[in-house]
Design a protein around this motif. Structure first.
Motif, PDB file in Angstrom:
ATOM      1  N   ARG A   1       0.833  -1.206   0.000  1.00 28.77           N
ATOM      2  CA  ARG A   1       0.000   0.000   0.000  1.00 28.77           C
ATOM      3  C   ARG A   1       0.866   1.254   0.000  1.00 28.77           C
ATOM      4  O   ARG A   1       0.607   2.195  -0.763  1.00 28.77           O
ATOM      5  N   GLN A   2       1.919   1.263   0.791  1.00 33.79           N
ATOM      6  CA  GLN A   2       2.822   2.412   0.836  1.00 33.79           C
ATOM      7  C   GLN A   2       3.529   2.610  -0.507  1.00 33.79           C
ATOM      8  O   GLN A   2       3.699   3.730  -0.979  1.00 33.79           O
ATOM      9  N   GLU A   3       3.941   1.514  -1.127  1.00 30.80           N
ATOM     10  CA  GLU A   3       4.592   1.602  -2.442  1.00 30.80           C
ATOM     11  C   GLU A   3       3.606   2.097  -3.493  1.00 30.80           C
ATOM     12  O   GLU A   3       3.965   2.876  -4.376  1.00 30.80           O
ATOM     13  N   GLU A   4       2.352   1.658  -3.411  1.00 31.69           N
ATOM     14  CA  GLU A   4       1.326   2.118  -4.347  1.00 31.69           C
ATOM     15  C   GLU A   4       1.111   3.626  -4.217  1.00 31.69           C
ATOM     16  O   GLU A   4       0.955   4.324  -5.217  1.00 31.69           O
ATOM     17  N   ILE A   5       1.115   4.117  -2.989  1.00 31.82           N
ATOM     18  CA  ILE A   5       0.975   5.563  -2.773  1.00 31.82           C
ATOM     19  C   ILE A   5       2.157   6.300  -3.399  1.00 31.82           C
ATOM     20  O   ILE A   5       1.972   7.299  -4.107  1.00 31.82           O
ATOM     21  N   LYS A   6       3.346   5.786  -3.179  1.00 32.21           N
ATOM     22  CA  LYS A   6       4.553   6.403  -3.741  1.00 32.21           C
ATOM     23  C   LYS A   6       4.527   6.400  -5.267  1.00 32.21           C
ATOM     24  O   LYS A   6       4.870   7.393  -5.909  1.00 32.21           O
ATOM     25  N   LEU A   7       4.092   5.288  -5.862  1.00 31.23           N
ATOM     26  CA  LEU A   7       4.047   5.160  -7.321  1.00 31.23           C
ATOM     27  C   LEU A   7       2.845   5.875  -7.936  1.00 31.23           C
ATOM     28  O   LEU A   7       2.848   6.200  -9.118  1.00 31.23           O
ATOM     29  N   GLY A   8       1.801   6.063  -7.147  1.00 35.43           N
ATOM     30  CA  GLY A   8       0.585   6.678  -7.658  1.00 35.43           C
ATOM     31  C   GLY A   8      -0.247   5.742  -8.508  1.00 35.43           C
ATOM     32  O   GLY A   8      -1.037   6.181  -9.344  1.00 35.43           O
ATOM     33  N   ARG A   9      -0.073   4.456  -8.305  1.00 34.28           N
ATOM     34  CA  ARG A   9      -0.833   3.459  -9.059  1.00 34.28           C
ATOM     35  C   ARG A   9      -0.866   2.152  -8.276  1.00 34.28           C
ATOM     36  O   ARG A   9      -0.006   1.899  -7.442  1.00 34.28           O
ATOM     37  N   PRO A  10      -1.861   1.318  -8.543  1.00 38.79           N
ATOM     38  CA  PRO A  10      -1.915   0.023  -7.852  1.00 38.79           C
ATOM     39  C   PRO A  10      -0.845  -0.937  -8.372  1.00 38.79           C
ATOM     40  O   PRO A  10      -0.396  -0.831  -9.515  1.00 38.79           O
ATOM     41  N   ILE A  11      -0.436  -1.819  -7.511  1.00 41.33           N
ATOM     42  CA  ILE A  11       0.486  -2.890  -7.892  1.00 41.33           C
ATOM     43  C   ILE A  11      -0.323  -4.183  -7.776  1.00 41.33           C
ATOM     44  O   ILE A  11      -0.244  -4.901  -6.789  1.00 41.33           O
ATOM     45  N   LYS A  12      -1.124  -4.433  -8.789  1.00 35.48           N
ATOM     46  CA  LYS A  12      -2.121  -5.495  -8.730  1.00 35.48           C
ATOM     47  C   LYS A  12      -1.525  -6.883  -8.547  1.00 35.48           C
ATOM     48  O   LYS A  12      -2.002  -7.664  -7.731  1.00 35.48           O
ATOM     49  N   LEU A  13      -0.497  -7.206  -9.322  1.00 36.34           N
ATOM     50  CA  LEU A  13       0.057  -8.551  -9.260  1.00 36.34           C
ATOM     51  C   LEU A  13       0.666  -8.825  -7.889  1.00 36.34           C
ATOM     52  O   LEU A  13       0.408  -9.865  -7.281  1.00 36.34           O
ATOM     53  N   ARG A  14       1.467  -7.906  -7.382  1.00 37.06           N
ATOM     54  CA  ARG A  14       2.087  -8.123  -6.074  1.00 37.06           C
ATOM     55  C   ARG A  14       1.029  -8.180  -4.970  1.00 37.06           C
ATOM     56  O   ARG A  14       1.138  -8.967  -4.047  1.00 37.06           O
ATOM     57  N   ARG A  15      -0.006  -7.352  -5.082  1.00 37.40           N
ATOM     58  CA  ARG A  15      -1.092  -7.387  -4.091  1.00 37.40           C
ATOM     59  C   ARG A  15      -1.796  -8.754  -4.136  1.00 37.40           C
ATOM     60  O   ARG A  15      -2.076  -9.354  -3.104  1.00 37.40           O
ATOM     61  N   TYR A  16      -2.077  -9.245  -5.336  1.00 36.64           N
ATOM     62  CA  TYR A  16      -2.704 -10.561  -5.475  1.00 36.64           C
ATOM     63  C   TYR A  16      -1.793 -11.639  -4.886  1.00 36.64           C
ATOM     64  O   TYR A  16      -2.251 -12.511  -4.138  1.00 36.64           O
ATOM     65  N   LEU A  17      -0.499 -11.580  -5.208  1.00 36.10           N
ATOM     66  CA  LEU A  17       0.439 -12.566  -4.668  1.00 36.10           C
ATOM     67  C   LEU A  17       0.492 -12.515  -3.147  1.00 36.10           C
ATOM     68  O   LEU A  17       0.597 -13.547  -2.490  1.00 36.10           O
ATOM     69  N   ALA A  18       0.417 -11.308  -2.595  1.00 38.04           N
ATOM     70  CA  ALA A  18       0.444 -11.168  -1.140  1.00 38.04           C
ATOM     71  C   ALA A  18      -0.774 -11.829  -0.502  1.00 38.04           C
ATOM     72  O   ALA A  18      -0.682 -12.397   0.588  1.00 38.04           O
TER      73      ALA A  18
ATOM     74  N   VAL B   1      -2.446 -14.404  -1.868  1.00 34.98           N
ATOM     75  CA  VAL B   1      -2.380 -15.844  -2.117  1.00 34.98           C
ATOM     76  C   VAL B   1      -1.156 -16.485  -1.456  1.00 34.98           C
ATOM     77  O   VAL B   1      -1.257 -17.546  -0.830  1.00 34.98           O
ATOM     78  N   ASN B   2      -0.002 -15.849  -1.632  1.00 39.92           N
ATOM     79  CA  ASN B   2       1.242 -16.388  -1.075  1.00 39.92           C
ATOM     80  C   ASN B   2       2.157 -15.220  -0.688  1.00 39.92           C
ATOM     81  O   ASN B   2       2.977 -14.766  -1.493  1.00 39.92           O
ATOM     82  N   PRO B   3       2.037 -14.751   0.532  1.00 42.85           N
ATOM     83  CA  PRO B   3       2.823 -13.603   0.969  1.00 42.85           C
ATOM     84  C   PRO B   3       4.341 -13.803   0.835  1.00 42.85           C
ATOM     85  O   PRO B   3       5.067 -12.849   0.609  1.00 42.85           O
ATOM     86  N   ASN B   4       4.809 -15.035   0.950  1.00 43.41           N
ATOM     87  CA  ASN B   4       6.250 -15.285   0.826  1.00 43.41           C
ATOM     88  C   ASN B   4       6.760 -14.919  -0.567  1.00 43.41           C
ATOM     89  O   ASN B   4       7.846 -14.363  -0.720  1.00 43.41           O
ATOM     90  N   ILE B   5       5.972 -15.237  -1.594  1.00 43.71           N
ATOM     91  CA  ILE B   5       6.364 -14.896  -2.965  1.00 43.71           C
ATOM     92  C   ILE B   5       6.374 -13.383  -3.142  1.00 43.71           C
ATOM     93  O   ILE B   5       7.301 -12.817  -3.721  1.00 43.71           O
ATOM     94  N   ALA B   6       5.344 -12.712  -2.633  1.00 44.89           N
ATOM     95  CA  ALA B   6       5.288 -11.243  -2.739  1.00 44.89           C
ATOM     96  C   ALA B   6       6.466 -10.606  -2.021  1.00 44.89           C
ATOM     97  O   ALA B   6       7.061  -9.648  -2.519  1.00 44.89           O
ATOM     98  N   GLU B   7       6.820 -11.144  -0.872  1.00 47.38           N
ATOM     99  CA  GLU B   7       7.955 -10.608  -0.114  1.00 47.38           C
ATOM    100  C   GLU B   7       9.269 -10.823  -0.876  1.00 47.38           C
ATOM    101  O   GLU B   7      10.103  -9.917  -0.955  1.00 47.38           O
ATOM    102  N   ALA B   8       9.425 -11.994  -1.466  1.00 41.72           N
ATOM    103  CA  ALA B   8      10.633 -12.286  -2.244  1.00 41.72           C
ATOM    104  C   ALA B   8      10.721 -11.375  -3.464  1.00 41.72           C
ATOM    105  O   ALA B   8      11.799 -10.860  -3.789  1.00 41.72           O
ATOM    106  N   GLN B   9       9.592 -11.149  -4.126  1.00 42.46           N
ATOM    107  CA  GLN B   9       9.569 -10.264  -5.294  1.00 42.46           C
ATOM    108  C   GLN B   9       9.969  -8.845  -4.893  1.00 42.46           C
ATOM    109  O   GLN B   9      10.730  -8.183  -5.606  1.00 42.46           O
ATOM    110  N   ALA B  10       9.485  -8.377  -3.758  1.00 44.72           N
ATOM    111  CA  ALA B  10       9.835  -7.037  -3.274  1.00 44.72           C
ATOM    112  C   ALA B  10      11.328  -6.950  -2.962  1.00 44.72           C
ATOM    113  O   ALA B  10      11.971  -5.933  -3.250  1.00 44.72           O
ATOM    114  N   THR B  11      11.890  -8.012  -2.413  1.00 47.18           N
ATOM    115  CA  THR B  11      13.321  -8.035  -2.102  1.00 47.18           C
ATOM    116  C   THR B  11      14.149  -7.962  -3.376  1.00 47.18           C
ATOM    117  O   THR B  11      15.111  -7.185  -3.458  1.00 47.18           O
ATOM    118  N   VAL B  12      13.776  -8.739  -4.372  1.00 43.32           N
ATOM    119  CA  VAL B  12      14.502  -8.722  -5.652  1.00 43.32           C
ATOM    120  C   VAL B  12      14.390  -7.343  -6.296  1.00 43.32           C
ATOM    121  O   VAL B  12      15.379  -6.791  -6.793  1.00 43.32           O
TER     122      VAL B  12
END
Length: 125
Positions: A14-31, A33-44
């Protein structure tokens, strides 16, 4: 997966979406369904941004070109907006579009040429 971790990841998104000014749909969906994948994607993603010799505008143009050649409408839309936000002009976006089309078209032509040559050789034999 504990609920606290999932909520923390969703808040980071949510904070990143505010910064970008747009939704991050795929990462939100991954979070969801599988928060570990979303967290890994954010780290990369963070690792790619750290110590990067490219400036934000150049990165935005490269990302836009990649989105254009993959032909995913949501990615094109998001990366076009990100490019504008990074200071890429309309003329530069047009140039990126033209270059991406040329390179993608050249790749299609090159891949097709091998098949065409094989067919022509078979018909000549």
């Amino acid at each position: 997966m504990n609920l606290e971790k999932k909520q923390r990841i969703l808040e980071q998104i949510r904070q990143e979406e505010i910064k970008l000014g747009r939704p991050i749909k795929l990462r939100r969906y991954l979070a969801e369904v599988n928060p570990n994948i979303a967290e890994a994607q954010a780290t990369v993603s963070k690792l790619y941004r750290e110590d990067n010799p490219l400036d934000a505008k150049t990165i935005a143009m490269v990302n836009l070109a990649a989105a254009l050649v993959t032909r995913v409408p949501m990615c094109i839309r998001n990366n076009m907006q990100a490019a504008l936000n990074a200071g890429v002009t309309h003329e530069e976006i047009g140039a990126v579009m033209a270059h991406a089309q040329f390179i993608a078209g050249t790749a299609v032509f090159s891949a097709s040429l091998e098949g065409l040559e094989t067919i022509l050789q078979e018909h000549q034999a």
